[in-house]
Design a protein around this motif. Structure first.
Motif, PDB file in Angstrom:
ATOM      1  N   GLU A  84      15.379 -26.076  15.204  1.00 14.89           N
ATOM      2  CA  GLU A  84      14.379 -26.669  16.090  1.00 14.89           C
ATOM      3  C   GLU A  84      12.979 -26.238  15.680  1.00 14.89           C
ATOM      4  OE1 GLU A  84      15.735 -25.815  20.077  1.00 14.89           O
ATOM      5  OE2 GLU A  84      17.323 -27.319  19.923  1.00 14.89           O
ATOM      6  N   ASP A  85      12.831 -25.008  15.196  1.00 10.69           N
ATOM      7  CA  ASP A  85      11.521 -24.541  14.726  1.00 10.69           C
ATOM      8  C   ASP A  85      11.045 -25.341  13.516  1.00 10.69           C
ATOM      9  OD1 ASP A  85      11.275 -22.628  16.718  1.00 10.69           O
ATOM     10  OD2 ASP A  85      12.161 -21.026  15.503  1.00 10.69           O
ATOM     11  N   THR A  86      11.974 -25.640  12.604  1.00 14.38           N
ATOM     12  CA  THR A  86      11.642 -26.454  11.427  1.00 14.38           C
ATOM     13  C   THR A  86      11.161 -27.835  11.872  1.00 14.38           C
ATOM     14  OG1 THR A  86      13.356 -25.331  10.147  1.00 14.38           O
ATOM     15  CG2 THR A  86      12.556 -27.404   9.272  1.00 14.38           C
ATOM     16  N   LEU A  87      11.867 -28.412  12.830  1.00 16.61           N
ATOM     17  CA  LEU A  87      11.516 -29.731  13.356  1.00 16.61           C
ATOM     18  C   LEU A  87      10.115 -29.704  13.975  1.00 16.61           C
ATOM     19  CD1 LEU A  87      13.311 -32.214  13.216  1.00 16.61           C
ATOM     20  CD2 LEU A  87      14.072 -31.745  15.533  1.00 16.61           C
ATOM     21  N   LYS A  88       9.828 -28.668  14.760  1.00 10.41           N
ATOM     22  CA  LYS A  88       8.505 -28.529  15.383  1.00 10.41           C
ATOM     23  C   LYS A  88       7.408 -28.437  14.331  1.00 10.41           C
ATOM     24  CE  LYS A  88       9.912 -26.205  19.631  1.00 10.41           C
ATOM     25  NZ  LYS A  88       9.965 -24.933  20.354  1.00 10.41           N
ATOM     26  N   GLU A  89       7.640 -27.621  13.316  1.00 13.50           N
ATOM     27  CA  GLU A  89       6.645 -27.450  12.249  1.00 13.50           C
ATOM     28  C   GLU A  89       6.383 -28.755  11.510  1.00 13.50           C
ATOM     29  OE1 GLU A  89       7.754 -24.239   9.627  1.00 13.50           O
ATOM     30  OE2 GLU A  89       8.072 -22.890  11.336  1.00 13.50           O
ATOM     31  N   MET A  90       7.454 -29.482  11.194  1.00 18.96           N
ATOM     32  CA  MET A  90       7.308 -30.763  10.491  1.00 18.96           C
ATOM     33  C   MET A  90       6.471 -31.742  11.293  1.00 18.96           C
ATOM     34  SD  MET A  90      11.118 -31.614   9.065  1.00 18.96           S
ATOM     35  CE  MET A  90      10.757 -33.358   9.078  1.00 18.96           C
ATOM     36  N   PHE A  91       6.867 -31.940  12.542  1.00 20.69           N
ATOM     37  CA  PHE A  91       6.230 -32.966  13.360  1.00 20.69           C
ATOM     38  C   PHE A  91       4.846 -32.546  13.843  1.00 20.69           C
ATOM     39  CE2 PHE A  91      10.292 -34.783  12.927  1.00 20.69           C
ATOM     40  CZ  PHE A  91      10.142 -36.134  13.155  1.00 20.69           C
ATOM     41  N   ALA A  92       4.536 -31.255  13.805  1.00 22.65           N
ATOM     42  CA  ALA A  92       3.195 -30.786  14.173  1.00 22.65           C
ATOM     43  C   ALA A  92       2.150 -31.305  13.193  1.00 22.65           C
ATOM     44  CB  ALA A  92       3.170 -29.261  14.223  1.00 22.65           C
ATOM     45  N   LYS A  93       2.571 -31.711  12.003  1.00 24.80           N
ATOM     46  CA  LYS A  93       1.640 -32.292  11.023  1.00 24.80           C
ATOM     47  C   LYS A  93       1.125 -33.649  11.488  1.00 24.80           C
ATOM     48  CE  LYS A  93       3.757 -29.796   7.268  1.00 24.80           C
ATOM     49  NZ  LYS A  93       4.632 -29.836   6.098  1.00 24.80           N
ATOM     50  N   ALA A  94       1.832 -34.263  12.451  1.00 24.16           N
ATOM     51  CA  ALA A  94       1.418 -35.561  12.993  1.00 24.16           C
ATOM     52  C   ALA A  94       0.708 -35.423  14.329  1.00 24.16           C
ATOM     53  CB  ALA A  94       2.634 -36.470  13.151  1.00 24.16           C
ATOM     54  N   GLY A  95       0.756 -34.231  14.939  1.00 24.48           N
ATOM     55  CA  GLY A  95       0.107 -34.028  16.231  1.00 24.48           C
ATOM     56  C   GLY A  95       0.793 -32.951  17.044  1.00 24.48           C
ATOM     57  N   THR A  96       0.527 -32.954  18.332  1.00 22.11           N
ATOM     58  CA  THR A  96       1.062 -31.927  19.231  1.00 22.11           C
ATOM     59  C   THR A  96       2.505 -32.231  19.612  1.00 22.11           C
ATOM     60  OG1 THR A  96      -1.143 -31.608  20.135  1.00 22.11           O
ATOM     61  CG2 THR A  96       0.690 -30.728  21.415  1.00 22.11           C
ATOM     62  N   VAL A  97       3.384 -31.269  19.341  1.00 21.37           N
ATOM     63  CA  VAL A  97       4.797 -31.405  19.665  1.00 21.37           C
ATOM     64  C   VAL A  97       5.043 -30.756  21.028  1.00 21.37           C
ATOM     65  CG1 VAL A  97       7.144 -30.807  18.969  1.00 21.37           C
ATOM     66  CG2 VAL A  97       5.439 -31.381  17.227  1.00 21.37           C
ATOM     67  N   GLU A  98       5.496 -31.550  21.982  1.00 23.47           N
ATOM     68  CA  GLU A  98       5.814 -31.040  23.317  1.00 23.47           C
ATOM     69  C   GLU A  98       7.149 -30.301  23.309  1.00 23.47           C
ATOM     70  OE1 GLU A  98       3.858 -31.332  26.124  1.00 23.47           O
ATOM     71  OE2 GLU A  98       2.313 -32.271  24.895  1.00 23.47           O
ATOM     72  N   SER A  99       8.142 -30.870  22.602  1.00 24.17           N
ATOM     73  CA  SER A  99       9.460 -30.246  22.500  1.00 24.17           C
ATOM     74  C   SER A  99      10.185 -30.787  21.282  1.00 24.17           C
ATOM     75  CB  SER A  99      10.285 -30.503  23.758  1.00 24.17           C
ATOM     76  OG  SER A  99      10.603 -31.878  23.862  1.00 24.17           O
ATOM     77  N   ALA A 100      11.139 -30.002  20.793  1.00 20.93           N
ATOM     78  CA  ALA A 100      12.002 -30.425  19.692  1.00 20.93           C
ATOM     79  C   ALA A 100      13.397 -29.882  19.981  1.00 20.93           C
ATOM     80  CB  ALA A 100      11.484 -29.885  18.368  1.00 20.93           C
ATOM     81  N   THR A 101      14.377 -30.766  19.928  1.00 24.40           N
ATOM     82  CA  THR A 101      15.749 -30.394  20.253  1.00 24.40           C
ATOM     83  C   THR A 101      16.690 -30.957  19.204  1.00 24.40           C
ATOM     84  OG1 THR A 101      15.197 -30.563  22.596  1.00 24.40           O
ATOM     85  CG2 THR A 101      17.526 -30.500  22.043  1.00 24.40           C
ATOM     86  N   ILE A 102      17.589 -30.119  18.714  1.00 17.68           N
ATOM     87  CA  ILE A 102      18.646 -30.574  17.821  1.00 17.68           C
ATOM     88  C   ILE A 102      19.932 -30.591  18.641  1.00 17.68           C
ATOM     89  CG2 ILE A 102      20.027 -30.017  15.784  1.00 17.68           C
ATOM     90  CD1 ILE A 102      17.491 -28.921  14.498  1.00 17.68           C
ATOM     91  N   ILE A 103      20.666 -31.695  18.554  1.00 15.16           N
ATOM     92  CA  ILE A 103      21.893 -31.848  19.321  1.00 15.16           C
ATOM     93  C   ILE A 103      23.024 -31.113  18.592  1.00 15.16           C
ATOM     94  CG2 ILE A 103      23.530 -33.493  20.333  1.00 15.16           C
ATOM     95  CD1 ILE A 103      20.602 -33.512  21.488  1.00 15.16           C
ATOM     96  N   MET A 104      23.708 -30.251  19.367  1.00 12.49           N
ATOM     97  CA  MET A 104      24.761 -29.418  18.800  1.00 12.49           C
ATOM     98  C   MET A 104      26.133 -29.876  19.294  1.00 12.49           C
ATOM     99  SD  MET A 104      22.799 -27.457  17.113  1.00 12.49           S
ATOM    100  CE  MET A 104      23.499 -25.912  16.607  1.00 12.49           C
ATOM    101  N   ASP A 105      27.145 -29.728  18.451  1.00 13.44           N
ATOM    102  CA  ASP A 105      28.515 -30.023  18.821  1.00 13.44           C
ATOM    103  C   ASP A 105      29.029 -28.911  19.732  1.00 13.44           C
ATOM    104  OD1 ASP A 105      31.622 -29.523  17.997  1.00 13.44           O
ATOM    105  OD2 ASP A 105      31.111 -31.657  18.035  1.00 13.44           O
ATOM    106  N   LYS A 106      29.594 -29.276  20.868  1.00 12.80           N
ATOM    107  CA  LYS A 106      30.049 -28.284  21.841  1.00 12.80           C
ATOM    108  C   LYS A 106      31.200 -27.434  21.316  1.00 12.80           C
ATOM    109  CE  LYS A 106      28.714 -30.987  25.839  1.00 12.80           C
ATOM    110  NZ  LYS A 106      29.163 -31.781  26.975  1.00 12.80           N
TER     111      LYS A 106
END
Length: 110
Positions: free
Chosen positions: A16-38
């Motif tokens: 999720e941190d990687t996702l936040k860092e990537m998308f922060a290049k486009a603007g402010t990231v409110e949240s980032a969630t990766i869906i996990m297998d239960k």
């Protein structure tokens, strides 16, 4: 107004941190969630990112859709609302007639 994006094709090693860092290049990231297998606890290879504005969401789609991430092509699009799914009733169905498998173990008729 915040805009939620679907992100598919994520490598299973993505965090999720990687996702936040990537998308922060486009603007402010409110949240980032990766869906996990239960069951396994592993990533399912997709997630959601919430950008703070429509403009930033559009920029993120243009920036990341179709791009390569660790050998996988990303799919980035506006997230659709979650559809109502029928509930599973685990107490129903699938059992059928239990007497059809040979002999009845509960009786002394063998």
């Amino acid at each position: 107004m915040a805009k939620k994006l679907y992100v598919g094709g994520l490598p299973y090693s993505a965090s999720e941190d990687t996702l936040k860092e990537m998308f922060a290049k486009a603007g402010t990231v409110e949240s980032a969630t990766i869906i996990m297998d239960k069951m396994s606890g592993r990533s399912k290879g997709f997630g959601f990112v919430e950008m703070s504005s429509e403009e930033e969401a559009t920029k993120a789609i243009e920036m990341w859709n179709g791009k390569d991430m660790e050998g996988r092509n990303l799919t980035v699009a506006e997230a659709r609302p979650m559809e109502e799914r029928p509930r599973r009733d685990f107490n129903r169905g699938g059992g059928g007639d239990r007497r059809s498998g040979g002999f009845d173990r509960g009786r002394d008729n063998w």
